[in-house]
Design an enzyme around this catalytic site. Sequence first.
Site, PDB file in Angstrom:
ATOM      1  N   CYS A   1      89.525 -69.605  74.147  1.00 36.61           N
ATOM      2  CA  CYS A   1      90.694 -70.466  74.181  1.00 36.61           C
ATOM      3  C   CYS A   1      90.344 -71.865  73.659  1.00 36.61           C
ATOM      4  CB  CYS A   1      91.283 -70.621  75.573  1.00 36.61           C
ATOM      5  SG  CYS A   1      91.765 -69.064  76.299  1.00 36.61           S
TER       6      CYS A   1
ATOM      7  N   ARG B   1      87.915 -70.047  68.611  1.00 33.91           N
ATOM      8  CA  ARG B   1      87.694 -69.887  70.050  1.00 33.91           C
ATOM      9  C   ARG B   1      88.582 -68.793  70.661  1.00 33.91           C
ATOM     10  NH1 ARG B   1      85.007 -74.223  72.274  1.00 33.91           N
ATOM     11  NH2 ARG B   1      85.837 -73.648  74.303  1.00 33.91           N
TER      12      ARG B   1
ATOM     13  N   TRP C   1      92.315 -66.606  73.947  1.00 37.10           N
ATOM     14  CA  TRP C   1      91.520 -65.382  73.971  1.00 37.10           C
ATOM     15  C   TRP C   1      91.763 -64.791  75.346  1.00 37.10           C
ATOM     16  CZ3 TRP C   1      87.442 -63.268  76.797  1.00 37.10           C
ATOM     17  CH2 TRP C   1      86.805 -62.160  76.208  1.00 37.10           C
TER      18      TRP C   1
ATOM     19  N   ASN D   1      91.674 -73.551  79.622  1.00 40.94           N
ATOM     20  CA  ASN D   1      90.570 -72.746  79.091  1.00 40.94           C
ATOM     21  C   ASN D   1      89.593 -72.521  80.232  1.00 40.94           C
ATOM     22  OD1 ASN D   1      88.404 -71.664  77.653  1.00 40.94           O
ATOM     23  ND2 ASN D   1      87.659 -73.660  77.006  1.00 40.94           N
ATOM     24  N   GLY D   2      89.339 -71.265  80.576  1.00 45.21           N
ATOM     25  CA  GLY D   2      88.414 -70.969  81.672  1.00 45.21           C
ATOM     26  C   GLY D   2      88.958 -69.799  82.468  1.00 45.21           C
TER      27      GLY D   2
ATOM     28  N   GLU E   1      69.885 -57.622  65.172  1.00 48.97           N
ATOM     29  CA  GLU E   1      70.835 -58.627  64.670  1.00 48.97           C
ATOM     30  C   GLU E   1      71.658 -58.054  63.515  1.00 48.97           C
ATOM     31  OE1 GLU E   1      72.099 -61.191  65.662  1.00 48.97           O
ATOM     32  OE2 GLU E   1      72.748 -62.373  63.951  1.00 48.97           O
TER      33      GLU E   1
ATOM     34  N   LYS F   1      75.696 -57.764  63.523  1.00 51.85           N
ATOM     35  CA  LYS F   1      76.558 -58.368  62.489  1.00 51.85           C
ATOM     36  C   LYS F   1      77.511 -57.319  61.932  1.00 51.85           C
ATOM     37  CE  LYS F   1      76.151 -61.581  63.229  1.00 51.85           C
ATOM     38  NZ  LYS F   1      75.300 -62.460  63.989  1.00 51.85           N
TER      39      LYS F   1
ATOM     40  N   GLU G   1      80.206 -56.193  64.583  1.00 49.95           N
ATOM     41  CA  GLU G   1      81.184 -57.184  65.043  1.00 49.95           C
ATOM     42  C   GLU G   1      82.198 -57.566  63.969  1.00 49.95           C
ATOM     43  OE1 GLU G   1      80.184 -61.240  66.518  1.00 49.95           O
ATOM     44  OE2 GLU G   1      78.547 -61.215  65.093  1.00 49.95           O
TER      45      GLU G   1
ATOM     46  N   HIS H   1      62.301 -40.476  69.775  1.00 49.79           N
ATOM     47  CA  HIS H   1      62.531 -40.286  71.216  1.00 49.79           C
ATOM     48  C   HIS H   1      64.012 -40.070  71.518  1.00 49.79           C
ATOM     49  CE1 HIS H   1      58.368 -41.141  72.003  1.00 49.79           C
ATOM     50  NE2 HIS H   1      58.457 -42.195  71.200  1.00 49.79           N
TER      51      HIS H   1
ATOM     52  N   LYS I   1      84.508 -67.222  69.399  1.00 49.06           N
ATOM     53  CA  LYS I   1      83.221 -67.823  69.064  1.00 49.06           C
ATOM     54  C   LYS I   1      82.449 -68.244  70.308  1.00 49.06           C
ATOM     55  CE  LYS I   1      80.285 -69.701  66.180  1.00 49.06           C
ATOM     56  NZ  LYS I   1      79.421 -68.728  65.499  1.00 49.06           N
TER      57      LYS I   1
END
Length: 616
Positions: A2, A27, A74, A100-101, A489, A493, A496, A512, A611
């Site tokens: 948010c 955000r 968000w 926001n929170g 990583e 990438k 996402e 394995h 983000k």
Amino acid sequence: MCGIVAYTGSNEAYPILMKGLHRLEYRGYDSAGVALMQSGSITLYKKRGKVSDLEDYCLTKDTSAHAGIAHTRWATHGEPNEQNAHPHLSEDHSLALIHNGIIENYLSLKKELQNRGYVFQSDTDTEVLVHLIKEVQQKDNIPLDEAVMLALSRVEGTYALAILSVDNPDQLILAKKGSPLLIGVGDNEYFIGSDGAPIVEYTNKVVYLEDGDVAVVSLENPLRIRNIRDEHALLKNPHYQRLEMTLDQIEKGGFETYMLKEIFEQPKSIRDSMRGRINLKKEVVSLGGLIEYEQKMMNAKRFIIAACGTSWHAGLVAEYLIESLVRIPVEVEYASEFRYRDPILYEDDVLIAISQSGETADTLAAVELAKRHGATVIGICNVVGSTLARETMAGSYTHAGPEIGVASTKAFTAQVTVLTLMALSLAQRKGTISKSMYHQLINDLESIPEKIERILAKEQHIQKIAQFVATRPNAIFLGRGINYPVALEGALKLKEISYIHAEGYPAAEMKHGPIALIDEHMPLIVIATEQLTYDKIVSNIQEVIARKGTIISIVTEGDTTVKGMSKFCIEIPRTEELLTPLVASVPLQLLAYHVALIRGCDVDKPRNLAKSVSVE
Ligand code: M6R
């Protein structure tokens, strides 16, 4: 998680609020809304979707106002729709509030309010705040800021709030705990933002609110800030600071997307992260922010690295760097797990928290926990003035500049650069590195930006490989040693931003279990640069080929063995093994980027993500 924007002043609020929302859209972007003060009453516009959807909707509406609050969401509580979009109104429509929170005790508060007759319009946790504040204000007949302080004393959780009230049309009430909020101070006008991006165009004089602060921003009186933790609720002197951000840094600069711009900025962001930290004769590495704590770090029995996502991968790279160069054991923890694990922590432990945003809730909680146990707490972060920067005892900034694309790219390589410098500096002082090794690494580190430039020049070749990967539903990334985190990583990438299912493994782990997944449809992206375990990786590749898997390899320039086994191959410049993550991660970023573009994905704003994850 948010984005919050607010404005009060003599200019038109709406364009400032909309521009601000666009700059904070990274955000969260599932719905957006704006509340405008118009002729003594509040007008509300909300829309599901992105900020541009709200703007389209408002094209035919009256948006003239000199004060307003706006929000890009968000979703945490309640699905992304117009009802749940912020701002939320009090029942009499005299207050509008954005948040926001997360309000953790919202269910019990909601029940209480419902029992007293309140009817909720949304499924959000936020709506309890506006009703509670209004109720306290009416019941005690007190000024709004006092009502906010009283109401918040009953609230558990995190918040950054902005409130608009018809009683004081040019006034904004702000409050902060756990989520970021700053006030830009103009010439009798104020710009409020979750970060500096909505503010920088207008002023660089800012006040970062502290946890517990409640601020009254109005055109008639000077800025008033009090803290709910202060039992006497005394007025604080605002601490004015200079906003360390420029407009260029938050614009796309001719690139199609922020992510591509940020990938191409890496030579610069790595140079910036090294600048001033290696002396002219290249004999000493020193990180200014850590000097005071260097002794403690050298004497540490153990380093614990806590981080999330890409920053956690940078932490895994640091584990190899620190253990190999400084010879101190390192444990790398998902901050989200660490905080609830009742971990064993000693006073001679050093916790290193890594975060691009400096606002990741789990990482901040890990910091709090380590502090409570008396450990030394160091921060590595990118956003100047962020909560992490303020809550740690010492630390070092990565000078990557603002990273806006949701997928972290330049922040990762800047983190690895700073962690490398940190390891070198400690190793040098501790005497655990030979002079020749030290010089080899320093010289190579300084050549990394130029090496990355050469990799970036291969974008078209990588684009062709992306055509192939984009048709596959799955992908596996393999690496060994210090390149195992690079494989993780690369997989993160790809998944996402392109929504292709991808997994990263240490190459030897294939047999394995995961090798059962291999058939002619499975692409395997293997980091097979010159390293101690090169021959072992060659064997791992052969095992995959025997099962008809398709190899896409990242190899050292001049390699023939792995290249000969690969359907596609990306050659990267020869680099010291400990520094390969800095170069090997770049082609993987470009690969994920182009696969996502080919698949028509919004690379800067991938679905379901935000983000800055400032909620649990
Ligand atoms: O701001 P932080 O570095 O603390 O963020 C941590 C993760 O949320 C972040 O790295 C996330 O995994 C990225 N979207 C990955 O590209």
